[in-house]
Each structure stands twice: as structure tokens, then as C-alpha cells.
Design a protein around this motif. Sequence first.
Motif, short mmCIF file in Angstrom:
data_model
loop_
_atom_site.label_atom_id
_atom_site.label_comp_id
_atom_site.label_asym_id
_atom_site.label_seq_id
_atom_site.Cartn_x
_atom_site.Cartn_y
_atom_site.Cartn_z
N LEU A 195 0.86 -1.18 0.00
CA LEU A 195 0.00 0.00 0.00
C LEU A 195 0.89 1.23 0.00
O LEU A 195 1.94 1.25 0.67
N VAL A 196 0.50 2.26 -0.75
CA VAL A 196 1.30 3.48 -0.81
C VAL A 196 0.38 4.68 -0.82
O VAL A 196 -0.73 4.64 -1.38
N TRP A 197 0.81 5.74 -0.17
CA TRP A 197 0.08 7.02 -0.18
C TRP A 197 1.07 8.10 -0.56
O TRP A 197 2.15 8.21 0.02
N GLU A 198 0.71 8.90 -1.58
CA GLU A 198 1.62 9.90 -2.15
C GLU A 198 0.98 11.27 -2.14
O GLU A 198 -0.21 11.41 -2.46
N ASP A 199 1.77 12.28 -1.78
CA ASP A 199 1.31 13.67 -1.78
C ASP A 199 2.33 14.48 -2.57
O ASP A 199 3.47 14.64 -2.14
N GLU A 200 1.92 14.97 -3.75
CA GLU A 200 2.82 15.74 -4.60
C GLU A 200 2.36 17.18 -4.66
O GLU A 200 1.22 17.47 -5.06
N SER A 201 3.26 18.10 -4.30
CA SER A 201 2.96 19.53 -4.30
C SER A 201 3.81 20.20 -5.39
O SER A 201 5.04 20.19 -5.31
N THR A 202 3.16 20.80 -6.38
CA THR A 202 3.86 21.38 -7.52
C THR A 202 3.84 22.91 -7.45
O THR A 202 3.04 23.51 -6.72
N GLN A 203 4.72 23.54 -8.25
CA GLN A 203 4.77 25.00 -8.30
C GLN A 203 3.43 25.58 -8.74
O GLN A 203 2.96 26.57 -8.19
N ASP A 204 2.83 24.98 -9.74
CA ASP A 204 1.49 25.36 -10.16
C ASP A 204 0.51 24.42 -9.46
O ASP A 204 0.50 23.21 -9.74
N PRO A 205 -0.31 24.91 -8.53
CA PRO A 205 -1.20 24.04 -7.76
C PRO A 205 -2.14 23.20 -8.62
O PRO A 205 -2.68 22.20 -8.13
N THR A 206 -2.31 23.57 -9.88
CA THR A 206 -3.18 22.79 -10.77
C THR A 206 -2.72 21.34 -10.87
O THR A 206 -3.54 20.42 -11.06
N PHE A 207 -1.40 21.11 -10.73
CA PHE A 207 -0.86 19.77 -10.90
C PHE A 207 -0.64 19.04 -9.57
O PHE A 207 -0.14 17.92 -9.56
N SER A 208 -0.97 19.67 -8.44
CA SER A 208 -0.79 19.03 -7.14
C SER A 208 -1.87 17.98 -6.91
O SER A 208 -3.03 18.19 -7.24
N TYR A 209 -1.47 16.85 -6.33
CA TYR A 209 -2.45 15.78 -6.11
C TYR A 209 -2.05 14.93 -4.89
O TYR A 209 -0.92 14.97 -4.42
N ARG A 210 -3.02 14.15 -4.43
CA ARG A 210 -2.80 13.09 -3.44
C ARG A 210 -3.30 11.78 -4.03
O ARG A 210 -4.31 11.77 -4.73
N ALA A 211 -2.57 10.70 -3.75
CA ALA A 211 -2.88 9.46 -4.45
C ALA A 211 -2.63 8.24 -3.56
O ALA A 211 -1.47 7.92 -3.27
N PRO A 212 -3.69 7.56 -3.12
CA PRO A 212 -3.50 6.23 -2.51
C PRO A 212 -3.30 5.20 -3.62
O PRO A 212 -3.78 5.36 -4.75
N ARG A 240 -5.49 9.33 -8.31
CA ARG A 240 -5.00 10.69 -8.08
C ARG A 240 -6.16 11.66 -7.96
O ARG A 240 -6.99 11.78 -8.88
N ASP A 241 -6.23 12.35 -6.84
CA ASP A 241 -7.23 13.40 -6.64
C ASP A 241 -6.50 14.74 -6.60
O ASP A 241 -5.67 14.98 -5.71
N TYR A 242 -6.80 15.60 -7.56
CA TYR A 242 -6.10 16.88 -7.68
C TYR A 242 -6.73 17.92 -6.75
O TYR A 242 -7.95 17.91 -6.49
N GLN A 243 -5.88 18.82 -6.24
CA GLN A 243 -6.27 19.67 -5.12
C GLN A 243 -7.07 20.90 -5.50
O GLN A 243 -7.92 21.34 -4.74
N THR A 244 -6.83 21.47 -6.66
CA THR A 244 -7.47 22.75 -7.00
C THR A 244 -8.41 22.65 -8.20
O THR A 244 -8.97 23.65 -8.62
N THR A 245 -8.58 21.46 -8.74
CA THR A 245 -9.48 21.28 -9.89
C THR A 245 -10.39 20.09 -9.61
O THR A 245 -10.23 19.37 -8.62
N GLN A 246 -11.34 19.87 -10.52
CA GLN A 246 -12.23 18.72 -10.42
C GLN A 246 -11.63 17.48 -11.07
O GLN A 246 -12.30 16.46 -11.20
N ARG A 247 -10.36 17.57 -11.45
CA ARG A 247 -9.71 16.45 -12.14
C ARG A 247 -9.48 15.27 -11.21
O ARG A 247 -9.09 15.43 -10.05
N SER A 248 -9.69 14.07 -11.75
CA SER A 248 -9.41 12.83 -11.04
C SER A 248 -8.87 11.81 -12.02
O SER A 248 -9.44 11.63 -13.10
N ASP A 249 -7.77 11.15 -11.67
CA ASP A 249 -7.13 10.17 -12.54
C ASP A 249 -7.07 8.81 -11.85
O ASP A 249 -6.87 8.74 -10.63
N THR A 250 -7.16 7.76 -12.63
CA THR A 250 -6.91 6.40 -12.15
C THR A 250 -5.85 5.77 -13.05
O THR A 250 -6.05 5.65 -14.26
#
Length: 299
Positions: A195-212, A240-250
Motif C-alpha cells: 500500500l502506498v500514499w503519495e502527496d505531490e505539491s507542484t509550483q502550479d497548484p493545478t498539478f498538485s495531487y494526493r494518491a492512494p 489521483r485526486d487533484y487539489q485545485t481542480t475537479q480532475r481525477s485520474d486512475t
Amino acid sequence: MAIFQRVLLTTSVLMAAFSSGQSIGSDKIAFTGKARIGSEYQSNVNINAIEQASGQSDSAMLLEAELTTSWQATPQLRLDAGYSILDKNYRQANDFNTRLQLAYLDGSYMLGKHTIGANFYHANAQLNKVDFLRLNQASLYSLLHCGDTWFIRPALTFAEKTFASIHERDANTFSASTDAFWFSGSGMRFLSMGLVWEDESTQDPTFSYRAPGLRVKLSNRFTRWQFAQQLQVGAKVSQRDYQTTQRSDTHTVIDASWQLNLNPQFAIIGKMEHGDFSSTLDRADYRETRTALLLQFEF
């Protein structure tokens, strides 16, 4: 860019612990070198690190080299280091030609049957002979001997990604993971689940996400037709659930590899990988399949 999900040394350290139950004698230094040449077919040439897919298929020539060394400084202390380089050159999609270099250092210390350790990785990626991405990554981990045949490996990882020309993608990443390994057949077979949990914080918050995420791998070493062989299959899934948009990736990736050792120096390796990168953002929604055939020389 699978390097950013790569965990080195884990299997070799576990195999040593399983087969001996303790570290080998002190003051032993070992060197290993590998070189590989082969071809890869990719159904959708892409740059996974920035979700950029061409929609075109192509084949590429692969050239790889790897040097590793390990030093058993004391019965408890072990140091590992290595360097590898991969060149991928496409027949037509030259803009996606890649050179990837990786160097790492790992130190581990045994406390009874358990191990604690730390490692550092530095990776450099070039795209079409131009600097593309630099990665610095540090991890703290432990290896817990929970029985005669199984281990648990929790880890904390900190990473920094720096893009040469896409600075809005520069990122700091924190991840926490736990993997369990079960061995059988005197270490010839193992099953791992993590199991892994990842938190990526980018310069442009549009690309920041958290991902179990979840990952699983099955490996079997055996001898058939008088040749030593190894078969591995695995799968990884992350949300991946993105922090500042409605974007969600699997992201779902399944892979398999088969190694046939012709003799102690030469081996034939076949690989297959299929990735399904589903996204609510159209340009990040794509699929790909890769197959590769390599000849390996080990010294």
C-alpha cells in the motif's frame, strides 16, 4: 519514466535475509555489471511524467548498462551503491528519444532479525538530447522479519523533481508505503503486496495531487529445459485526486517479464507492460502497451 516509482535493492536484501537468516561475514565487497541491448515496441509513444501522449505507435532500440557494488562492512552493516544508464532511440518519434541516468547509495543495519536503512537516488533524464528532468529522492525504511517466510517493509520517501523548462511542474513529493513479502520454495518464489500514499505539491497548484495506491507482484524462479529461468507478473493501481481542480485520474499498470539464462553470463529477457491512464482531463486520458526483447550480458 517508470524510474520515479522504482524501488531498488528490496528483493536482493530480502533474499539474503531469507536464505541466511542473518548477514554474511564482514568485509566482503562484491561488484556486478550488466549490459543489455534489444528492441521495444510501444503502442502509444508518450512522456508519462507530464501525461503527454503522441497517439502514435513506434519501435525503439534500447541500450542499457548497470554497475552495482555491495560492501558488508560488518556482520550488521551493509552498503550498496550503483549507477545505470538507459538510451531509448525511436525509429520515427525522435522527439521522444530518452537518456536516463540513475545513481544510488543505500545503507542498512541489522538489529537482531530486523533491519533499518536509508537510501538516496539521483536521476537525470534527457529528452531528444536536451535536459528534461532531474530527480533527488531520499528514503528511510525498515525490514521487519515477521516469521520464517515473510517480511514487512515500511518506508517514508521524500523527493524533489526539477524540470528544465516546465517549471510549473517542479514538485516536492512525500510518500509512505508498506510492502509485505511472502517466500516459499526456499526463496525461489515470493509474493509481495503493498500500500502506498503519495502527496505531490507542484509550483502550479493545478498539478498538485494526493494518491492512494496498491501494488502486487509474484515472482517464480525455476529450472526447465536445463536453463535457469525467472517469471514475474505484477500490477499497480493508484487514484489521483487533484487539489485545485475537479480532475481525477486512475492509473492502472500490469506487467510481466520472463528471463531465460543461457549460461551464467548471457540471458534473454522478454517484457510486457500495459498501462491504462484514465483521466477526466482529455489530454491525460490515454492507454499504452509496451513489449520488449533484450539480450543481457552479466559480469
